[in-house]
Design an enzyme around this catalytic site. Structure first.
Site, mmCIF file in Angstrom:
data_model
loop_
_atom_site.group_PDB
_atom_site.id
_atom_site.type_symbol
_atom_site.label_atom_id
_atom_site.label_comp_id
_atom_site.label_asym_id
_atom_site.label_seq_id
_atom_site.Cartn_x
_atom_site.Cartn_y
_atom_site.Cartn_z
ATOM 1 N N GLU A 126 -79.568 -98.210 92.715
ATOM 2 C CA GLU A 126 -78.815 -97.144 92.132
ATOM 3 C C GLU A 126 -78.222 -96.113 93.396
ATOM 4 O OE1 GLU A 126 -81.601 -94.954 89.416
ATOM 5 O OE2 GLU A 126 -81.414 -96.655 87.968
ATOM 6 N N HIS A 245 -75.919 -85.540 85.299
ATOM 7 C CA HIS A 245 -75.707 -87.005 85.215
ATOM 8 C C HIS A 245 -74.063 -87.375 85.132
ATOM 9 C CE1 HIS A 245 -76.029 -91.473 84.973
ATOM 10 N NE2 HIS A 245 -77.364 -91.195 85.330
ATOM 11 N N ARG A 291 -75.603 -88.634 93.628
ATOM 12 C CA ARG A 291 -75.444 -88.361 92.260
ATOM 13 C C ARG A 291 -74.512 -86.924 91.885
ATOM 14 N NH1 ARG A 291 -80.219 -88.912 87.789
ATOM 15 N NH2 ARG A 291 -79.632 -91.171 88.180
ATOM 16 N N HIS A 350 -78.963 -83.373 82.803
ATOM 17 C CA HIS A 350 -79.698 -84.442 82.898
ATOM 18 C C HIS A 350 -81.473 -84.437 83.321
ATOM 19 C CE1 HIS A 350 -80.773 -88.797 82.689
ATOM 20 N NE2 HIS A 350 -81.178 -88.708 84.245
ATOM 21 N N GLU A 374 -91.281 -83.270 84.541
ATOM 22 C CA GLU A 374 -90.019 -82.419 85.060
ATOM 23 C C GLU A 374 -90.027 -80.923 84.805
ATOM 24 O OE1 GLU A 374 -86.757 -84.126 82.869
ATOM 25 O OE2 GLU A 374 -85.702 -82.480 83.501
ATOM 26 N N ARG A 385 -82.018 -84.485 92.942
ATOM 27 C CA ARG A 385 -82.896 -85.952 92.909
ATOM 28 C C ARG A 385 -82.386 -87.153 93.068
ATOM 29 N NH1 ARG A 385 -84.684 -88.982 88.429
ATOM 30 N NH2 ARG A 385 -82.897 -87.937 87.429
HETATM 31 C C1 SIN Z 1 -80.229 -93.679 85.362
HETATM 32 O O1 SIN Z 1 -80.631 -94.787 84.639
HETATM 33 O O2 SIN Z 1 -78.987 -93.560 85.533
HETATM 34 C C2 SIN Z 1 -81.081 -92.367 85.243
HETATM 35 C C3 SIN Z 1 -82.108 -92.497 86.221
HETATM 36 C C4 SIN Z 1 -82.588 -91.229 86.659
HETATM 37 O O3 SIN Z 1 -82.126 -90.130 85.971
HETATM 38 O O4 SIN Z 1 -83.534 -91.402 87.313
#
Ligand code: SIN
Length: 533
Positions: A126, A245, A291, A350, A374, A385
């Site tokens: 990721e 997100h 992100r 998000h 959270e 994050r």
């Molecule tokens: C995602 O799967 O893109 C979200 C994962 C996350 O927010 O940690």
């Protein structure tokens, strides 16, 4: 009994129990309840266990250095880098070191993590991770599957009582310590509250994403738990840091379904209506940039009318349907075939990096109060994050809180009665139109890119709404919205997920975390509103 402002104390039914009261029913709450056994626990769960919690909707998985070539040090380093200068390095080190043991514990509890042919864990890549280190289940179903394994365990654990269909609306305090939690029926809080007095209190009731009109969070997650603690006097940290997100599906659904970042880890690319792959010009890591960077790029494309889209066709083709079944299902119900066409996306609220300030022992500034998940702000996430560190933090701190509470209470009662609730009377439900106005105000004025002018507009709107709707649940939402907006106004720089068009640069050096009580926030807000009237 000391009651928070606007909360009617008359005719309050009280129940005293030797159970530990856990507010919430997501991953942190369930894991803490199990870790506390055989200490008696009561969980305040707004919905049927497993429904409505953000963690059940998590797609990517849990970040943990499970590969022999990887290390907790690498993971901590990536966490610090993504967090834009405000991550607490000791917390990052501790959490990443502990990650492995929690993955092993979840495996033992029956979580069907995806495994390689040789028995290792399948690891997804990721954004902003220097390694593939996200432990996953059935491609994109980590949250739901881990929750299912934990719920199964909870059902077999006699020390845990779950009060489904209830929600917490206020904390009662005495001499700076929590001494009760007011609960109501979660069905629009139409009942009068009942004051539950327990042995200790753990808040694990989620973040604030649903305070925004465009969000990936379940409908009930609207900052109520953070706001409830703020109104009772708990210190709130990093409130301004809200993560957007980049790839929520832009299909007109509320909440917006998520298209997991792991798709980009598999090679999916971001394009616009002109077919341009715009991330290449913005960051050397393109689609796998941090992100906040990708979210701002998506937002800019949306604002320019360029219709950003996630193109999985070349990277996954038909395989998306078996490898990412949740995303495939969201596409199917919106008439999109991702093997043939790109998925329209938008930036959506998000995850809240801010929350109730907690120490490394999971304790809040109020006595007898612990927080995990959270709702907390531990310092792990800083201003942005790292993907899949959210579930990890919830697990690590759930265990820390459970151990702290068990030490604090020491003795386990020989016998504990089940709590029987008989709600009666008439509560004060929030007016749906006020919630709609609040959410639109947050998206319009406190979103991906902020300015002083818009933030002051938001403070005025929230202050006005607060006077119009005395519902405790709505007051809690307004408290969190005020904290986010005020702290965003006071932070005159851009850092991580907090972007100010009027202060585009970061101030030199590492960022200072913000930390404030609600009383301080209201005094600052009132002074600002007076000056700008
Ligand atoms: C995602 O799967 O893109 C979200 C994962 C996350 O927010 O940690």
């Amino acid at each position: 009994m000391i009651c928070p402002k606007n909360w009617a104390s008359k005719h309050v039914q009280e129940i005293t129990t030797d159970r530990i009261v856990i507010v919430g029913a997501g991953m942190g709450a369930l894991y803490a309840a199990l870790s506390l056994a055989p200490h008696p626990v009561v969980m305040i769960s707004p919905e049927t266990l497993g429904q409505g919690a953000s963690s059940a909707w998590a797609q990517g998985g849990v970040a943990a250095a499970m590969d022999a070539e990887d290390s907790p040090e690498n993971h901590a380093h990536d966490t610090l880098n993504a967090g834009a200068g405000t991550v607490n390095a000791d917390v990052a080190q501790m959490v990443t070191q502990e990650a492995r043991q929690h993955i092993l514990a979840l495996t033992k509890m029956g979580t069907p993590f995806d495994r390689t042919e040789t028995g290792g864990y399948v690891l997804s890549r990721e954004a902003a991770h220097s390694f593939a280190r996200v432990v996953r289940v059935k491609g994109d179903q980590a949250g739901a599957e881990i929750m299912a394994a934990l719920i199964e365990q909870v059902h077999q654990t006699p020390s845990i009582q779950v009060l489904e269909g209830t929600m917490a609306v206020a904390l009662d305090t005495q001499d700076g310590a929590v001494c009760g939690i007011a609960i109501q029926e979660s069905d629009d809080s139409r009942s009068a509250p009942i004051m539950l007095r327990g042995a200790a209190y753990l808040l694990a009731g989620g973040g604030s994403g649903g305070l925004y009109a465009v969000t990936t969070n379940p409908p009930r997650i609207r900052g109520q738990v953070i706001g409830m603690a703020a109104r009772a006097g708990a210190v709130i940290a990093d409130a301004e840091f809200v993560q957007f997100h980049p790839t929520a599906m832009d299909v007109g659904e509320d909440p917006a379904p998520l298209a997991t970042e792991a798709l980009r880890g598999e090679g999916a690319v971001l394009i616009n209506a002109q077919g341009q792959r715009f991330m290449k010009a913005i960051h050397p890591d393109a689609e796998l940039a941090p992100r906040d960077v990708v979210a701002r790029a998506i937002y800019a494309q949306s604002q320019a009318g360029n219709r950003p889209m996630l193109d999985t066709r070349a990277a996954l083709g038909e395989d998306i349907k078996t490898q990412f079944p949740s995303v495939a299902e969201y596409c199917a119900r919106n008439g999109i075939d991702p093997a043939l066409e790109p998925i329209p996306v938008a930036a959506a609220a998000h995850y809240h990096m801010g929350g109730i300030e907690t120490g490394t022992d999971g304790r809040a500034s109020l006595g007898n109060l612990w927080v995990c998940g959270e709702a907390s702000s531990t310092g792990l996430h800083g201003a942005n994050r790292l993907a899949s560190n959210g579930l990890l933090e919830a697990l690590v701190y759930a265990r820390i809180c459970a151990e702290g509470i068990a030490t604090h209470i020491a003795t386990i009662p020989a016998q504990t009665a089940e709590i029987t609730l008989e709600f009666s009377g008439i509560g004060t439900p929030p007016q749906p139109e006020n919630i709609t106005t609040l959410r639109q105000c947050m998206t319009d004025n406190v979103g991906v890119v902020r300015t002083a002018e818009r933030l002051i507009t938001a403070l005025k709107i929230i202050a006005d709404l607060e006077t119009r709707d005395p519902s405790p649940s709505f007051q809690n939402m307004c408290a969190t919205a005020t904290m986010i907006t005020l702290c965003a106004l006071l932070r005159e720089e851009s850092r991580g997920a907090h972007a100010r068009a009027d202060f585009p640069d970061s101030l030199p050096g590492d960022g200072k975390r913000s930390s404030m009580t609600y009383a301080e926030a209201l005094a600052r807000r009132d002074a600002i509103l007076k000056d700008t009237a």
